[in-house]
Design a protein around this motif. Structure first.
Motif, PDB file in Angstrom:
ATOM      1  N   ASN A  62      19.343  28.423 -27.099  1.00  0.00           N
ATOM      2  CA  ASN A  62      19.456  29.234 -25.892  1.00  0.00           C
ATOM      3  C   ASN A  62      18.287  30.202 -25.746  1.00  0.00           C
ATOM      4  N   GLU A  63      17.251  29.957 -26.525  1.00  0.00           N
ATOM      5  CA  GLU A  63      16.084  30.827 -26.460  1.00  0.00           C
ATOM      6  C   GLU A  63      15.364  30.644 -25.129  1.00  0.00           C
ATOM      7  N   GLU A  64      14.517  31.595 -24.854  1.00  0.00           N
ATOM      8  CA  GLU A  64      13.712  31.507 -23.631  1.00  0.00           C
ATOM      9  C   GLU A  64      12.778  30.313 -23.721  1.00  0.00           C
ATOM     10  N   SER A  65      12.349  29.837 -22.588  1.00  0.00           N
ATOM     11  CA  SER A  65      11.413  28.723 -22.573  1.00  0.00           C
ATOM     12  C   SER A  65      10.069  29.167 -23.133  1.00  0.00           C
ATOM     13  N   PHE A  66       9.323  28.213 -23.588  1.00  0.00           N
ATOM     14  CA  PHE A  66       8.001  28.515 -24.130  1.00  0.00           C
ATOM     15  C   PHE A  66       6.959  28.055 -23.137  1.00  0.00           C
ATOM     16  N   PRO A  67       5.947  28.757 -22.847  1.00  0.00           N
ATOM     17  CA  PRO A  67       5.607  30.071 -23.359  1.00  0.00           C
ATOM     18  C   PRO A  67       6.491  31.146 -22.735  1.00  0.00           C
ATOM     19  N   PRO A  68       6.610  32.262 -23.407  1.00  0.00           N
ATOM     20  CA  PRO A  68       7.456  33.325 -22.862  1.00  0.00           C
ATOM     21  C   PRO A  68       6.917  33.818 -21.527  1.00  0.00           C
ATOM     22  N   LYS A  69       7.824  34.206 -20.654  1.00  0.00           N
ATOM     23  CA  LYS A  69       7.422  34.673 -19.327  1.00  0.00           C
ATOM     24  C   LYS A  69       7.859  36.118 -19.171  1.00  0.00           C
ATOM     25  N   ILE A  70       7.041  36.884 -18.511  1.00  0.00           N
ATOM     26  CA  ILE A  70       7.390  38.272 -18.226  1.00  0.00           C
ATOM     27  C   ILE A  70       7.236  38.504 -16.739  1.00  0.00           C
ATOM     28  N   GLU A  71       7.965  39.464 -16.240  1.00  0.00           N
ATOM     29  CA  GLU A  71       7.844  39.809 -14.830  1.00  0.00           C
ATOM     30  C   GLU A  71       6.857  40.951 -14.690  1.00  0.00           C
ATOM     31  N   VAL A  72       6.010  40.835 -13.696  1.00  0.00           N
ATOM     32  CA  VAL A  72       4.998  41.845 -13.426  1.00  0.00           C
ATOM     33  C   VAL A  72       5.377  42.533 -12.123  1.00  0.00           C
ATOM     34  N   PRO A  73       5.306  43.864 -12.085  1.00  0.00           N
ATOM     35  CA  PRO A  73       5.649  44.562 -10.840  1.00  0.00           C
ATOM     36  C   PRO A  73       4.747  44.113  -9.688  1.00  0.00           C
ATOM     37  N   LYS A  74       5.328  44.068  -8.487  1.00  0.00           N
ATOM     38  CA  LYS A  74       4.561  43.649  -7.312  1.00  0.00           C
ATOM     39  C   LYS A  74       3.378  44.573  -7.067  1.00  0.00           C
ATOM     40  N   SER A  75       3.541  45.849  -7.388  1.00  0.00           N
ATOM     41  CA  SER A  75       2.432  46.791  -7.173  1.00  0.00           C
ATOM     42  C   SER A  75       1.226  46.401  -8.030  1.00  0.00           C
ATOM     43  N   PHE A  76       1.483  45.913  -9.248  1.00  0.00           N
ATOM     44  CA  PHE A  76       0.392  45.475 -10.119  1.00  0.00           C
ATOM     45  C   PHE A  76      -0.312  44.265  -9.519  1.00  0.00           C
ATOM     46  N   VAL A  77       0.472  43.319  -9.022  1.00  0.00           N
ATOM     47  CA  VAL A  77      -0.093  42.107  -8.417  1.00  0.00           C
ATOM     48  C   VAL A  77      -0.912  42.479  -7.185  1.00  0.00           C
ATOM     49  N   ARG A  78      -0.367  43.367  -6.347  1.00  0.00           N
ATOM     50  CA  ARG A  78      -1.095  43.785  -5.140  1.00  0.00           C
ATOM     51  C   ARG A  78      -2.399  44.485  -5.502  1.00  0.00           C
ATOM     52  N   GLU A  79      -2.339  45.364  -6.512  1.00  0.00           N
ATOM     53  CA  GLU A  79      -3.552  46.078  -6.941  1.00  0.00           C
ATOM     54  C   GLU A  79      -4.589  45.089  -7.461  1.00  0.00           C
ATOM     55  N   HIS A  80      -4.125  44.098  -8.211  1.00  0.00           N
ATOM     56  CA  HIS A  80      -5.036  43.076  -8.737  1.00  0.00           C
ATOM     57  C   HIS A  80      -5.689  42.295  -7.592  1.00  0.00           C
ATOM     58  N   GLU A  81      -4.891  41.907  -6.605  1.00  0.00           N
ATOM     59  CA  GLU A  81      -5.431  41.177  -5.448  1.00  0.00           C
ATOM     60  C   GLU A  81      -6.409  42.055  -4.675  1.00  0.00           C
ATOM     61  N   ARG A  82      -6.072  43.342  -4.519  1.00  0.00           N
ATOM     62  CA  ARG A  82      -6.963  44.260  -3.803  1.00  0.00           C
ATOM     63  C   ARG A  82      -8.297  44.376  -4.537  1.00  0.00           C
ATOM     64  N   LEU A  83      -8.232  44.496  -5.858  1.00  0.00           N
ATOM     65  CA  LEU A  83      -9.468  44.605  -6.637  1.00  0.00           C
ATOM     66  C   LEU A  83     -10.291  43.325  -6.571  1.00  0.00           C
ATOM     67  N   GLU A  84      -9.635  42.177  -6.550  1.00  0.00           N
ATOM     68  CA  GLU A  84     -10.360  40.908  -6.403  1.00  0.00           C
ATOM     69  C   GLU A  84     -11.078  40.845  -5.054  1.00  0.00           C
ATOM     70  N   LEU A  85     -10.384  41.259  -3.984  1.00  0.00           N
ATOM     71  CA  LEU A  85     -11.004  41.264  -2.659  1.00  0.00           C
ATOM     72  C   LEU A  85     -12.173  42.241  -2.613  1.00  0.00           C
ATOM     73  N   GLU A  86     -11.993  43.407  -3.225  1.00  0.00           N
ATOM     74  CA  GLU A  86     -13.071  44.398  -3.237  1.00  0.00           C
ATOM     75  C   GLU A  86     -14.271  43.873  -4.020  1.00  0.00           C
ATOM     76  N   ALA A  87     -14.013  43.227  -5.148  1.00  0.00           N
ATOM     77  CA  ALA A  87     -15.104  42.659  -5.940  1.00  0.00           C
ATOM     78  C   ALA A  87     -15.842  41.580  -5.146  1.00  0.00           C
ATOM     79  N   GLU A  88     -15.101  40.749  -4.433  1.00  0.00           N
ATOM     80  CA  GLU A  88     -15.726  39.710  -3.607  1.00  0.00           C
ATOM     81  C   GLU A  88     -16.588  40.345  -2.517  1.00  0.00           C
ATOM     82  N   HIS A  89     -16.059  41.398  -1.886  1.00  0.00           N
ATOM     83  CA  HIS A  89     -16.802  42.101  -0.843  1.00  0.00           C
ATOM     84  C   HIS A  89     -18.091  42.704  -1.410  1.00  0.00           C
ATOM     85  N   LEU A  90     -17.999  43.307  -2.591  1.00  0.00           N
ATOM     86  CA  LEU A  90     -19.183  43.896  -3.218  1.00  0.00           C
ATOM     87  C   LEU A  90     -20.205  42.827  -3.587  1.00  0.00           C
TER      88      LEU A  90
END
Length: 134
Positions: A62-90
């Motif tokens: 009954n263990e978790e599937s491999f590889p282990p999965k974690i949930e990331v807050p949406k704010s982190f994902v949005r910040e990451h996407e924003r930084l990717e867009l900013e890097a592309e713009h730069l």
């Protein structure tokens, strides 16, 4: 192009090396074959390989599937996407700047500046009539 074999080289401590050698001897294969088998297994399963003891093979856990999965807050994902867009713009701005600098350099290189040497003016003055100021 063809499928060429590549060499991978890395270091392990002496104890791990001896253990790997024992594994190879038990399986009656070369040490290189042990690594090739492992790499083939990793590639076949997209890097999702889990080592389990032999007595647990086939058991459903009954263990978790491999590889282990974690949930990331949406704010982190949005910040990451924003930084990717900013890097592309730069990167785009940097490319535009490089093109502008290249354009300016070609303009400067194309312009031939007329350089007047003072000695040449003196030579011309001796041959001509003197100028009067005032």
């Amino acid at each position: 192009m063809g499928n060429k074999n590549k060499t991978i080289s890395f270091r392990v401590n002496e104890d791990a090396f001896e253990t790997l050698r024992e594994i190879a001897e038990k399986r009656d294969i070369s040490l290189s074959a042990v690594f090739r088998d492992y790499v083939d297994l990793l590639v076949a399963h997209d890097g999702k390989v889990k080592v389990v003891p032999e007595n647990q093979i086939g058991e459903t856990t009954n263990e978790e599937s491999f590889p282990p999965k974690i949930e990331v807050p949406k704010s982190f994902v949005r910040e990451h996407e924003r930084l990717e867009l900013e890097a592309e713009h730069l990167r785009e701005q940097l490319q535009e700047h490089k093109e502008y600098v290249r354009h300016l350099r070609t303009m400067v290189d194309d312009e031939e500046e007329e350089v007047i040497q003072l000695e040449e003016l003196d030579d011309e003055m001796e041959n001509d009539e003197p100028f009067r100021l005032g």
